[in-house]
Design a protein around this motif. Structure first.
Motif, PDB file in Angstrom:
ATOM      1  N   HIS A   1       2.845  40.874  41.743  1.00 39.93           N
ATOM      2  CA  HIS A   1       3.489  41.358  40.132  1.00 39.93           C
ATOM      3  C   HIS A   1       2.886  42.992  39.647  1.00 39.93           C
ATOM      4  O   HIS A   1       2.615  43.227  38.939  1.00 39.93           O
ATOM      5  CB  HIS A   1       2.955  40.006  39.517  1.00 39.93           C
ATOM      6  N   ARG A   2       3.139  43.388  40.530  1.00 44.18           N
ATOM      7  CA  ARG A   2       2.900  44.670  39.610  1.00 44.18           C
ATOM      8  C   ARG A   2       3.307  46.248  40.736  1.00 44.18           C
ATOM      9  O   ARG A   2       4.232  45.619  41.673  1.00 44.18           O
ATOM     10  CB  ARG A   2       1.083  45.257  40.141  1.00 44.18           C
ATOM     11  N   VAL A   3       3.658  47.672  39.972  1.00 46.09           N
ATOM     12  CA  VAL A   3       3.744  48.266  40.029  1.00 46.09           C
ATOM     13  C   VAL A   3       3.246  49.528  40.699  1.00 46.09           C
ATOM     14  O   VAL A   3       2.247  49.450  39.706  1.00 46.09           O
ATOM     15  CB  VAL A   3       5.427  49.074  39.553  1.00 46.09           C
ATOM     16  N   LEU A   4       3.039  49.841  41.489  1.00 51.25           N
ATOM     17  CA  LEU A   4       2.007  51.318  42.286  1.00 51.25           C
ATOM     18  C   LEU A   4       2.922  52.732  42.101  1.00 51.25           C
ATOM     19  O   LEU A   4       4.349  52.571  42.547  1.00 51.25           O
ATOM     20  CB  LEU A   4       1.226  50.650  43.572  1.00 51.25           C
ATOM     21  N   VAL A   5       1.977  53.714  41.441  1.00 48.29           N
ATOM     22  CA  VAL A   5       2.507  54.959  41.382  1.00 48.29           C
ATOM     23  C   VAL A   5       1.968  56.713  42.166  1.00 48.29           C
ATOM     24  O   VAL A   5       1.351  55.706  41.916  1.00 48.29           O
ATOM     25  CB  VAL A   5       2.728  55.362  39.652  1.00 48.29           C
ATOM     26  N   TYR A   6       2.909  56.739  43.089  1.00 49.15           N
ATOM     27  CA  TYR A   6       2.094  57.850  44.042  1.00 49.15           C
ATOM     28  C   TYR A   6       2.961  59.040  42.647  1.00 49.15           C
ATOM     29  O   TYR A   6       3.834  59.055  42.740  1.00 49.15           O
ATOM     30  CB  TYR A   6       2.549  58.136  44.661  1.00 49.15           C
ATOM     31  N   ASP A   7       2.710  60.463  43.341  1.00 48.97           N
ATOM     32  CA  ASP A   7       3.432  61.675  43.562  1.00 48.97           C
ATOM     33  C   ASP A   7       3.793  61.288  45.070  1.00 48.97           C
ATOM     34  O   ASP A   7       3.082  60.600  45.906  1.00 48.97           O
ATOM     35  CB  ASP A   7       2.469  62.443  43.548  1.00 48.97           C
ATOM     36  N   MET A   8       4.569  62.724  45.209  1.00 49.25           N
ATOM     37  CA  MET A   8       5.434  63.030  46.216  1.00 49.25           C
ATOM     38  C   MET A   8       4.703  62.696  48.078  1.00 49.25           C
ATOM     39  O   MET A   8       5.220  63.682  48.702  1.00 49.25           O
ATOM     40  CB  MET A   8       7.042  62.981  46.261  1.00 49.25           C
ATOM     41  N   GLU A   9       3.689  63.655  47.364  1.00 41.04           N
ATOM     42  CA  GLU A   9       2.609  63.545  48.440  1.00 41.04           C
ATOM     43  C   GLU A   9       1.673  62.733  49.074  1.00 41.04           C
ATOM     44  O   GLU A   9       0.787  63.330  49.269  1.00 41.04           O
ATOM     45  CB  GLU A   9       1.178  65.378  48.086  1.00 41.04           C
ATOM     46  N   GLY A  10       1.471  61.545  48.114  1.00 41.17           N
ATOM     47  CA  GLY A  10       1.180  59.970  48.847  1.00 41.17           C
ATOM     48  C   GLY A  10       0.384  60.281  47.798  1.00 41.17           C
ATOM     49  O   GLY A  10      -0.902  59.519  47.799  1.00 41.17           O
TER      50      GLY A  10
ATOM     51  N   PHE B   1       1.321  49.504  37.419  1.00 39.04           N
ATOM     52  CA  PHE B   1       0.970  49.044  36.214  1.00 39.04           C
ATOM     53  C   PHE B   1       2.106  47.458  36.047  1.00 39.04           C
ATOM     54  O   PHE B   1       2.382  47.440  37.474  1.00 39.04           O
ATOM     55  CB  PHE B   1       1.982  49.616  34.756  1.00 39.04           C
ATOM     56  N   GLY B   2       1.555  46.553  35.415  1.00 41.08           N
ATOM     57  CA  GLY B   2       2.255  45.551  35.561  1.00 41.08           C
ATOM     58  C   GLY B   2       1.033  44.380  35.347  1.00 41.08           C
ATOM     59  O   GLY B   2       0.053  44.151  36.357  1.00 41.08           O
ATOM     60  N   GLU B   3       1.042  43.027  35.424  1.00 44.29           N
ATOM     61  CA  GLU B   3       0.753  42.037  35.421  1.00 44.29           C
ATOM     62  C   GLU B   3       1.655  40.587  36.100  1.00 44.29           C
ATOM     63  O   GLU B   3       2.172  40.566  35.007  1.00 44.29           O
ATOM     64  CB  GLU B   3      -0.908  42.069  35.390  1.00 44.29           C
ATOM     65  N   ARG B   4       1.277  39.384  36.168  1.00 43.98           N
ATOM     66  CA  ARG B   4       1.497  38.674  36.259  1.00 43.98           C
ATOM     67  C   ARG B   4       1.702  37.551  34.885  1.00 43.98           C
ATOM     68  O   ARG B   4       0.462  37.536  34.229  1.00 43.98           O
ATOM     69  CB  ARG B   4       0.807  37.667  37.222  1.00 43.98           C
ATOM     70  N   GLY B   5       3.175  37.926  34.525  1.00 41.86           N
ATOM     71  CA  GLY B   5       3.450  36.615  32.805  1.00 41.86           C
ATOM     72  C   GLY B   5       5.451  37.308  32.731  1.00 41.86           C
ATOM     73  O   GLY B   5       5.902  37.256  33.455  1.00 41.86           O
TER      74      GLY B   5
ATOM     75  N   GLN C   1       5.564  42.243  31.350  1.00 42.76           N
ATOM     76  CA  GLN C   1       4.759  41.981  32.410  1.00 42.76           C
ATOM     77  C   GLN C   1       5.937  41.615  33.367  1.00 42.76           C
ATOM     78  O   GLN C   1       6.998  41.536  33.386  1.00 42.76           O
ATOM     79  CB  GLN C   1       4.154  40.615  31.912  1.00 42.76           C
ATOM     80  N   LEU C   2       5.034  41.272  34.335  1.00 45.24           N
ATOM     81  CA  LEU C   2       6.305  40.960  35.842  1.00 45.24           C
ATOM     82  C   LEU C   2       5.854  39.603  36.096  1.00 45.24           C
ATOM     83  O   LEU C   2       4.805  39.295  36.637  1.00 45.24           O
ATOM     84  CB  LEU C   2       5.740  41.912  36.621  1.00 45.24           C
ATOM     85  N   ASN C   3       6.696  38.986  36.669  1.00 44.59           N
ATOM     86  CA  ASN C   3       7.106  37.710  38.529  1.00 44.59           C
ATOM     87  C   ASN C   3       7.436  37.929  39.849  1.00 44.59           C
ATOM     88  O   ASN C   3       8.516  37.955  39.945  1.00 44.59           O
ATOM     89  CB  ASN C   3       6.980  36.575  37.183  1.00 44.59           C
ATOM     90  N   TYR C   4       7.509  38.617  40.295  1.00 45.14           N
ATOM     91  CA  TYR C   4       7.327  38.284  41.371  1.00 45.14           C
ATOM     92  C   TYR C   4       8.518  39.853  41.695  1.00 45.14           C
ATOM     93  O   TYR C   4       9.644  39.635  41.964  1.00 45.14           O
ATOM     94  CB  TYR C   4       8.553  37.911  42.411  1.00 45.14           C
TER      95      TYR C   4
ATOM     96  N   SER D   1      14.569  45.006  39.366  1.00 43.73           N
ATOM     97  CA  SER D   1      14.748  43.543  38.638  1.00 43.73           C
ATOM     98  C   SER D   1      13.002  42.913  39.435  1.00 43.73           C
ATOM     99  O   SER D   1      12.370  42.780  40.211  1.00 43.73           O
ATOM    100  CB  SER D   1      14.873  43.577  40.540  1.00 43.73           C
ATOM    101  N   ASP D   2      12.757  41.548  37.872  1.00 42.71           N
ATOM    102  CA  ASP D   2      11.982  41.281  37.466  1.00 42.71           C
ATOM    103  C   ASP D   2      12.486  39.873  38.438  1.00 42.71           C
ATOM    104  O   ASP D   2      12.732  39.050  37.971  1.00 42.71           O
ATOM    105  CB  ASP D   2      11.744  41.644  36.754  1.00 42.71           C
ATOM    106  N   THR D   3      12.038  39.394  39.502  1.00 44.33           N
ATOM    107  CA  THR D   3      12.834  38.328  40.167  1.00 44.33           C
ATOM    108  C   THR D   3      12.829  36.690  39.915  1.00 44.33           C
ATOM    109  O   THR D   3      14.052  36.395  39.126  1.00 44.33           O
ATOM    110  CB  THR D   3      13.012  38.040  41.364  1.00 44.33           C
ATOM    111  N   GLY D   4      11.336  36.582  39.805  1.00 46.31           N
ATOM    112  CA  GLY D   4      10.210  35.310  38.798  1.00 46.31           C
ATOM    113  C   GLY D   4      10.602  35.121  37.387  1.00 46.31           C
ATOM    114  O   GLY D   4      10.813  34.145  37.229  1.00 46.31           O
ATOM    115  N   ASN D   5      11.483  36.339  37.069  1.00 49.61           N
ATOM    116  CA  ASN D   5      11.771  36.452  34.800  1.00 49.61           C
ATOM    117  C   ASN D   5      13.313  36.699  35.157  1.00 49.61           C
ATOM    118  O   ASN D   5      13.618  36.564  34.452  1.00 49.61           O
ATOM    119  CB  ASN D   5      10.735  37.474  34.492  1.00 49.61           C
ATOM    120  N   PHE D   6      14.016  36.474  36.088  1.00 49.00           N
ATOM    121  CA  PHE D   6      15.117  36.216  35.975  1.00 49.00           C
ATOM    122  C   PHE D   6      15.678  37.975  35.173  1.00 49.00           C
ATOM    123  O   PHE D   6      16.694  37.071  34.253  1.00 49.00           O
ATOM    124  CB  PHE D   6      15.787  35.028  35.366  1.00 49.00           C
TER     125      PHE D   6
END
Length: 207
Positions: free
Chosen positions: A109-118, A124-128, A133-136, A151-156
């Motif tokens: 339930h989160r999003v990871l951020v990288y730069d373009m070189e990896g 950021f994000g946690e379940r809720g 907050q994010l849910n799947y 697209s926060d699928t579990g929260n429609f």
């Protein structure tokens, strides 16, 4: 699952989860082939796919729990995510203007951020179900201003964040009327910043 194309439209790349491969449709040569990868780039369940302006191919693999970065010839350039313990990478979005790569980690339930070189930058994000907050979360898209749509699928719903993961706004709710969702997944933008959202339960998309 995922589809992308080169800027000139001559090559279309499709992730085929059953074949466990990326399939290349070459419109100029009028041929279809599986992208031949090296051993390090072997795929188990390839989902989202993106291309950058240098021709590099980015693929999320939910079983490998990694994001693979390949050359146009299929050579593995990077495999990201093990160190950050990604649970299930699904959606992927690139923002070359701001040197950002975003990866949806659905099971955590989160999003990871990288730069373009990896290089790993943040998460950021946690379940809720509260704003931010994010849910799947499943798929991602970035508009020309650098705003990230999830697209926060579990929260429609669809949530919008800035490039640092700060919540901006959201739209959508559970329902079967226009503007409502049941299982929003795929998301994309056009050149006018209209948002296209695919719903896996309704078998439709809304703009």
């Amino acid at each position: 699952y995922g589809v992308t194309a080169t800027a000139d439209g001559k090559l279309i790349y499709v992730t085929d989860t059953k074949l466990r491969a990326v399939v290349v449709f070459d419109l100029e040569k009028k041929e279809v082939r599986a992208l031949q990868t090296d051993a390090q780039g072997g795929m188990y369940n390839p989902l989202e796919i993106r291309l950058d302006s240098r021709g590099r191919i980015y693929v999320t693999d939910s079983e490998r729990k990694e994001v693979l970065v390949l050359s146009a010839e299929g050579k593995t350039l990077m495999a990201l995510g093990k160190k950050e313990e990604i649970g299930r990478p699904t959606g992927l979005a690139l923002d070359e203007t701001r040197n950002r790569m975003y990866v949806a980690d659905t099971s955590k339930h989160r999003v990871l951020v990288y730069d373009m070189e990896g290089k790993y930058l943040s998460v950021f994000g946690e379940r809720g179900s509260e704003p931010g907050q994010l849910n799947y979360p499943v798929n991602l898209a970035v508009d020309r201003h650098g705003k990230l749509l999830v697209s926060d699928t579990g929260n429609f719903r669809v949530q919008a964040f800035d490039g640092e993961g700060k919540f901006l706004n959201a739209f959508g709710q559970l329902g079967d009327s226009y503007g409502s969702f049941s299982r929003p997944k795929g998301i994309a933008l056009d050149s006018d910043d209209n948002v296209y959202v695919l719903d896996a339960a309704f078998n439709n998309f809304q703009i």
